[in-house]
Every structure is written in C-alpha cells, then in structure tokens.
Design an enzyme around this catalytic site. Structure first.
Site, mmCIF file in Angstrom:
data_model
loop_
_atom_site.group_PDB
_atom_site.id
_atom_site.type_symbol
_atom_site.label_atom_id
_atom_site.label_comp_id
_atom_site.label_asym_id
_atom_site.label_seq_id
_atom_site.Cartn_x
_atom_site.Cartn_y
_atom_site.Cartn_z
ATOM 1 N N CYS A 150 15.223 10.075 19.906
ATOM 2 C CA CYS A 150 13.995 9.314 19.947
ATOM 3 C C CYS A 150 13.145 9.571 21.017
ATOM 4 O O CYS A 150 11.909 10.050 20.797
ATOM 5 C CB CYS A 150 14.268 7.788 19.771
ATOM 6 S SG CYS A 150 15.642 6.997 20.860
HETATM 7 N N1 LIG Z 1 18.472 3.256 15.947
HETATM 8 C C1 LIG Z 1 18.038 4.064 16.345
HETATM 9 O O1 LIG Z 1 16.517 3.620 16.949
HETATM 10 C C2 LIG Z 1 18.170 5.300 16.336
HETATM 11 C C3 LIG Z 1 19.653 6.142 16.082
HETATM 12 N N2 LIG Z 1 19.759 7.523 15.880
HETATM 13 C C4 LIG Z 1 20.997 7.677 15.985
HETATM 14 O O2 LIG Z 1 21.692 7.584 14.413
HETATM 15 C C5 LIG Z 1 22.933 7.367 14.571
HETATM 16 C C6 LIG Z 1 23.169 5.972 13.703
HETATM 17 O O3 LIG Z 1 22.530 4.913 14.372
HETATM 18 P P1 LIG Z 1 22.190 3.428 13.988
HETATM 19 O O4 LIG Z 1 21.866 3.517 12.654
HETATM 20 O O5 LIG Z 1 21.384 2.872 14.744
HETATM 21 O O6 LIG Z 1 23.851 3.071 14.220
HETATM 22 P P2 LIG Z 1 24.405 1.662 13.926
HETATM 23 O O7 LIG Z 1 25.532 1.093 14.432
HETATM 24 O O8 LIG Z 1 23.328 0.530 13.251
HETATM 25 O O9 LIG Z 1 25.219 2.181 12.284
HETATM 26 C C7 LIG Z 1 26.137 3.084 12.224
HETATM 27 C C8 LIG Z 1 26.757 3.331 10.670
HETATM 28 O O10 LIG Z 1 27.734 4.037 11.078
HETATM 29 C C9 LIG Z 1 28.969 3.168 10.305
HETATM 30 N N3 LIG Z 1 30.347 3.583 11.109
HETATM 31 C C10 LIG Z 1 30.532 3.373 12.524
HETATM 32 N N4 LIG Z 1 31.705 3.852 12.985
HETATM 33 C C11 LIG Z 1 32.163 4.581 12.135
HETATM 34 C C12 LIG Z 1 33.522 5.131 11.693
HETATM 35 N N5 LIG Z 1 34.139 5.119 12.740
HETATM 36 N N6 LIG Z 1 33.413 5.842 10.633
HETATM 37 C C13 LIG Z 1 32.480 5.719 9.529
HETATM 38 N N7 LIG Z 1 31.575 5.106 9.770
HETATM 39 C C14 LIG Z 1 31.186 4.513 10.735
HETATM 40 C C15 LIG Z 1 28.510 2.001 10.475
HETATM 41 O O11 LIG Z 1 29.228 1.139 9.480
HETATM 42 P P3 LIG Z 1 29.240 -0.511 9.618
HETATM 43 O O12 LIG Z 1 28.015 -1.094 9.471
HETATM 44 O O13 LIG Z 1 30.037 -0.935 8.270
HETATM 45 O O14 LIG Z 1 30.119 -0.772 10.707
HETATM 46 C C16 LIG Z 1 27.150 1.950 9.956
HETATM 47 O O15 LIG Z 1 26.776 2.295 8.680
HETATM 48 C C17 LIG Z 1 23.476 7.345 16.079
HETATM 49 O O16 LIG Z 1 24.048 8.441 16.210
HETATM 50 C C18 LIG Z 1 22.111 7.173 16.549
HETATM 51 O O17 LIG Z 1 22.198 7.413 18.019
HETATM 52 C C19 LIG Z 1 18.713 8.305 16.025
HETATM 53 C C20 LIG Z 1 17.354 7.786 16.165
HETATM 54 C C21 LIG Z 1 17.153 6.394 16.293
HETATM 55 C C1 LIG Z 2 16.992 1.716 23.766
HETATM 56 C C2 LIG Z 2 18.327 2.751 23.836
HETATM 57 O O1 LIG Z 2 19.473 2.147 24.266
HETATM 58 N N1 LIG Z 2 17.974 3.909 23.229
HETATM 59 C C3 LIG Z 2 19.290 4.948 23.051
HETATM 60 C C4 LIG Z 2 18.605 5.872 22.371
HETATM 61 C C5 LIG Z 2 18.731 5.705 20.885
HETATM 62 C C6 LIG Z 2 19.662 6.353 20.143
HETATM 63 O O2 LIG Z 2 20.397 5.520 19.151
HETATM 64 O O3 LIG Z 2 20.048 7.631 20.257
HETATM 65 P P1 LIG Z 2 19.436 8.949 19.734
HETATM 66 O O4 LIG Z 2 17.945 8.885 19.661
HETATM 67 O O5 LIG Z 2 19.877 9.844 20.536
HETATM 68 O O6 LIG Z 2 19.675 9.224 18.342
HETATM 69 C C7 LIG Z 2 19.688 5.191 24.476
HETATM 70 O O7 LIG Z 2 18.847 5.520 25.537
HETATM 71 O O8 LIG Z 2 20.574 6.087 24.489
#
Ligand SMILES: NC(=O)C1=CN([C@@H]2O[C@H](COP(=O)(O)OP(=O)(O)OC[C@H]3O[C@@H](n4cnc5c(N)ncnc54)[C@H](OP(=O)(O)O)[C@@H]3O)[C@@H](O)[C@H]2O)C=CC1
Ligand SMILES: CC(=O)N[C@@H](CCC(=O)OP(=O)(O)O)C(=O)O
Length: 293
Positions: A150
């Site tokens: 991000c």
């Molecule tokens: N949130 C953000 O702003 C952003 C996040 N990302 C990246 O995207 C990825 C997902 O983030 P985010 O959506 O926030 O994560 P969440 O924690 O909200 O969701 C994770 C998902 O993965 C599932 N999960 C967790 N552990 C396991 C496992 N061991 N095996 C299989 N499934 C699993 C969870 O299932 P359950 O819900 O059933 O536990 C859930 O569906 C991360 O790598 C993050 O860094 C990238 C850009 C932005």
């Molecule tokens: C506010 C906050 O904690 N942000 C996360 C980044 C968001 C995320 O989930 O990671 P990616 O963008 O790398 O996928 C961090 O600083 O590590």
C-alpha cells in the site's frame, strides 16, 4: 457462461472482500471459489453483509478447494502463508498475490526484512511486479503478479514520472505517510486507534526495500528514501506527503506539469487540496463502487 472464473483465497478478509466486490460486478469475471480459514463453512454475506446482493459460493477451507473450477486466483492470504500455498497450486493458473511474499526480487533482502526463509524461491522468476500504471503490458502476460504494498503504491505513483523525466535528485527523498487502520493487523481496537496518531516502523519498515527497488529500477541508479508511516484514526485511505530536492533548474511548476500529463487524477496546486475523504467520495460516485468500506 462466465468468461473468466475467479478463485479467491482468503476471501473473508478485507482485501478478499474488496476483490469480491470488484469481480462480482465485472462483466467478464465471476467468482466460483472462495476460501477462508476460521470462517470456512460460513456464507460471505454473513461475514460482509454489504455483499448480500451478490451470488457467491460458500466459504470453504483451502484443503477442500477444487481448482479445476477456476481460471485465475487472487491470493489474499497473510504474508508467509501465501508462498507455501501458491507453490501447491496448478501451474496453469494465473495468480495475483496481494501479500508481500513475491514483491522483493532479491530473496536475501526478503529474508532480512521479513525475518523468515522464503519457501517458494523457484517461483520468483515468474513474478511481475503489479504496479499497473508502470508495467501494464508485462502484467497482461504474467502467470504470477505480486501486487505492490500500500505505501509503496502511494510513493511510486507520484515519484516514477518525476524520476523518469530527471526532474528530481535520487537522494534526500523524505516520505511522511499516513494509513487508515484496515491495513493494520495489530492494535486495531477502536480504543487503541481513535483520537490519536502513532508513528511505527521508524527507520525500519518492510516497505522501504520495496520502494527503493521500484524507484531504483526507474532511475537506473540507487535511490534511497527516508520513510516514516503513521497509523491514523480513520478506517481506510492513505496519504503520503513526499519531500524531494529538484534537479538544477527545475521549478515546482515543472513537477506539476509532469504529474498532470502522467495521470488522470485529482491534482491541485495552490488551490483546494484533496483529502482522503474526497478520494472515497469520488470512487463512490463513479458507478463501480457499491458501499464504501
Ligand atoms: N488490509 C490492507 O489494507 C491490505 C492488505 N494487503 C495484504 O493482503 C493480504 C491479506 O490482507 P487482509 O485482507 O487485510 O487480511 P485479513 O487478515 O483481513 O484476511 C486474511 C484472509 O486469509 C485467511 N487466512 C488466514 N490465515 C490463513 C491460513 N493459515 N490458511 C488459509 N487461510 C488463511 C483468513 O481467513 P479467516 O477470515 O477465516 O480467518 C482471511 O480470509 C496480506 O498479505 C496483506 O498484507 C495488501 C494491501 C492492503
Ligand atoms: C497500517 C498498517 O499497519 N499497515 C501495514 C501495511 C498494510 C498491509 O497489509 O500490508 P501490504 O500493503 O504490505 O500488503 C504495515 O505497515 O505493515
């Protein structure tokens, strides 16, 4: 008949829900597989009621997934989990990975910044870094796309056109970045986030090598940055204020013109400055968004 059948691994998380919203409203895509971990067995609308109107399959565990029902996969799993799961998927699938597992080309750099050995090194050669504005043609042909982080997205989009045009110096780039808290995996209780701002990862955030990798590629020489992220009391959104030294003879107006000709964005100078709320508002009125959070 769907043109492209999409599977979502980690559909029950924040990024999973965003992909579902985009895919479910797409004229050529349809969701045929959705997995979760603890929420396996539940329906998606019981987890995210704003998706009630979509016809979606039930959330199942990855171990029960039938990958013959999908053409492409969005992987929305936590860092580290992703690489182990992706390497077991059929090699014919197109994969977009939203985690950080494949963003750094240099495996030793990955291991240094993420503090663990990489478990799918062999896949790294397939990876295209998914910054669409920069690598659209490569992304179209890629089997495995590593979606940018991000903060790195918020930094590379403005700086890439300036570096390409040699308008700024390659050092003394200072990034003061702020994030909403859907990105935070810890401390996301209301009582921890409301009415306060906190800096974190000071001098050592895992997005620094990703930012420097992307900017150095464009500049064709080493670019270094000073980067401090902050957690803000807002649900989503991101703002990066970036300070640069201009190359000799360059004026602020030149930077503005370069950015204006690079993107169709809300770009204002000496007028009203757009807020993160304006961005959410503009997205919610463009016809593609249903629901804001
Ligand atoms: N949130 C953000 O702003 C952003 C996040 N990302 C990246 O995207 C990825 C997902 O983030 P985010 O959506 O926030 O994560 P969440 O924690 O909200 O969701 C994770 C998902 O993965 C599932 N999960 C967790 N552990 C396991 C496992 N061991 N095996 C299989 N499934 C699993 C969870 O299932 P359950 O819900 O059933 O536990 C859930 O569906 C991360 O790598 C993050 O860094 C990238 C850009 C932005
Ligand atoms: C506010 C906050 O904690 N942000 C996360 C980044 C968001 C995320 O989930 O990671 P990616 O963008 O790398 O996928 C961090 O600083 O590590």
């Amino acid at each position: 008949m769907l043109d492209i059948r999409i599977g979502l691994l980690g559909a029950s998380g924040y990024t999973g829900a965003e992909i579902v919203r985009l895919v479910a409203n797409h004229p050529h895509f349809g969701v045929t597989l959705m997995t979760a971990d603890r929420k396996a067995g539940q329906s998606m609308d019981s987890v995210f009621p704003h998706l009630t109107a979509q016809k979606l399959p039930r959330l199942i565990s990855i171990k029960d997934a039938d990958f013959s029902t999908v053409d492409a996969v969005f992987c929305c799993l936590p860092h580290g989990t992703t690489q182990e799961i992706i390497k077991r998927l059929p090699t014919s699938l197109n994969i977009v990975d939203l985690s950080a597992d494949f963003r750094l080309r240099d495996i030793s750099e990955y291991e240094e910044w993420y503090g663990q050995p990489h478990k799918a090194v062999e896949l790294q050669k397939e990876v295209v870094y998914g910054l669409t504005e920069l690598l659209r043609d490569d992304i179209k042909k890629a089997l495995l796309v590593a979606n940018p982080g991000c903060y790195p997205t918020s930094v590379q989009l403005p700086l890439v056109p300036l570096l390409k045009a040699n308008l700024i110096k390659h050092d003394n780039i200072i990034i003061d970045a702020k994030s909403g808290d859907t990105g935070a995996k810890e401390a996301n209780l209301y009582s921890e986030i409301a009415e306060g701002i906190s800096s974190y990862g000071v001098t050592r955030h895992r997005h620094v090598p990703e930012i420097e990798q992307g900017l150095s590629d464009v500049a064709q020489s080493k670019v270094t940055v000073s980067f401090t992220p902050h957690l803000m009391p807002m649900i989503r959104g991101m703002q990066s204020t970036i300070y640069v030294e201009m190359a000799p003879g360059v004026r602020t107006q030149d930077l503005y013109q370069q950015l204006k000709s690079s993107y169709e964005v809300l770009l204002l100078l000496n007028k009203t400055i757009a807020t993160t709320r304006d961005v959410i508002r503009s997205l919610s009125t463009d016809g593609t968004r249903r629901g804001r959070y």
